[in-house]
Motif scaffolding. Structure first.
Motif, PDB file in Angstrom:
ATOM      1  N   VAL A   1      19.450 -56.844  76.691  1.00  0.00           N
ATOM      2  CA  VAL A   1      17.866 -57.227  77.168  1.00  0.00           C
ATOM      3  C   VAL A   1      18.142 -58.134  78.179  1.00  0.00           C
ATOM      4  CG1 VAL A   1      16.673 -59.548  76.339  1.00  0.00           C
ATOM      5  CG2 VAL A   1      17.563 -58.006  74.713  1.00  0.00           C
ATOM      6  N   GLN A   2      17.254 -57.667  79.337  1.00  0.00           N
ATOM      7  CA  GLN A   2      17.503 -58.870  80.413  1.00  0.00           C
ATOM      8  C   GLN A   2      16.394 -59.584  80.319  1.00  0.00           C
ATOM      9  OE1 GLN A   2      19.099 -57.189  83.133  1.00  0.00           O
ATOM     10  NE2 GLN A   2      19.963 -56.072  81.371  1.00  0.00           N
TER      11      GLN A   2
ATOM     12  N   PRO B   1      10.879 -59.141  79.991  1.00  0.00           N
ATOM     13  CA  PRO B   1       9.751 -58.001  79.774  1.00  0.00           C
ATOM     14  C   PRO B   1      10.353 -56.429  79.722  1.00  0.00           C
ATOM     15  CG  PRO B   1      10.046 -59.648  82.449  1.00  0.00           C
ATOM     16  CD  PRO B   1      11.649 -60.172  81.031  1.00  0.00           C
ATOM     17  N   GLY B   2       9.151 -56.099  78.630  1.00  0.00           N
ATOM     18  CA  GLY B   2       9.812 -54.953  77.939  1.00  0.00           C
ATOM     19  C   GLY B   2      10.483 -54.987  76.991  1.00  0.00           C
ATOM     20  N   PHE B   3      10.929 -56.357  76.529  1.00  0.00           N
ATOM     21  CA  PHE B   3      11.369 -56.553  74.996  1.00  0.00           C
ATOM     22  C   PHE B   3      10.391 -57.033  74.423  1.00  0.00           C
ATOM     23  CE2 PHE B   3      15.531 -54.708  75.912  1.00  0.00           C
ATOM     24  CZ  PHE B   3      15.568 -54.573  77.520  1.00  0.00           C
ATOM     25  N   THR B   4      10.906 -57.596  73.146  1.00  0.00           N
ATOM     26  CA  THR B   4       9.987 -57.876  71.815  1.00  0.00           C
ATOM     27  C   THR B   4      10.931 -59.121  72.095  1.00  0.00           C
ATOM     28  OG1 THR B   4       8.671 -56.903  71.386  1.00  0.00           O
ATOM     29  CG2 THR B   4       8.811 -58.649  70.116  1.00  0.00           C
TER      30      THR B   4
ATOM     31  N   ASN C   1       5.673 -63.537  74.362  1.00  0.00           N
ATOM     32  CA  ASN C   1       6.991 -63.412  73.917  1.00  0.00           C
ATOM     33  C   ASN C   1       8.204 -64.405  75.185  1.00  0.00           C
ATOM     34  OD1 ASN C   1       8.397 -61.331  73.257  1.00  0.00           O
ATOM     35  ND2 ASN C   1       8.436 -60.537  75.415  1.00  0.00           N
TER      36      ASN C   1
END
Length: 128
Positions: free
Chosen positions: A2-3, A25-28, A78
């Motif tokens: 996770v970034q 961003p891009g991860f939940t 998020n």
């Protein structure tokens, strides 16, 4: 991995409040345990707070911030936020978030539980 990206830092007077956000961003983020750590001037990085994934949302705090800081999720945005109240000069530092393996161990050991990298951090100078 996770970034994450930290935001919300800034100069605050003693006794003041500040809210930091950790985004990915891009991860939940609700699927991940997230920890906040800080590094004060001339000090080692230390655990501040942690929140488990949304399956349990268990929270954990360092003794130095209990009763003053609150970690929470904003699933609509998020983010995992750190509300910091009654700030003290000793809270000064760079605040980092990262995904962690678990929030169950003592917060002092959170640096051994990292599951992803830190972001660039959020500067929080507490000074009059």
């Amino acid at each position: 991995q996770v970034q994450v990206v930290e935001s919300g830092g800034g100069l605050v007077q003693p006794g003041g409040s500040l809210r930091l956000s950790c985004a990915a961003p891009g991860f939940t983020l609700e699927n991940y345990a997230i920890g906040w750590l800080r590094q004060g001037p001339g000090k080692e990085r230390e655990g501040v707070s942690c929140i488990s994934s949304s399956r349990s949302d268990t929270t954990n705090y360092a003794d130095a911030v209990k009763g003053r800081f609150t970690i929470s999720r904003d699933n609509a945005k998020n983010t995992v936020d750190l509300q910091m109240n009654s700030l003290k000069p000793e809270d000064t530092g760079v605040y980092y978030c990262a995904s962690v393996l678990s929030c169950l161990p003592p917060i002092s050991t959170i640096h051994h539980m990292l599951a992803g990298p830190f972001g660039h951090g959020a500067q929080v100078p507490v000074s009059s």
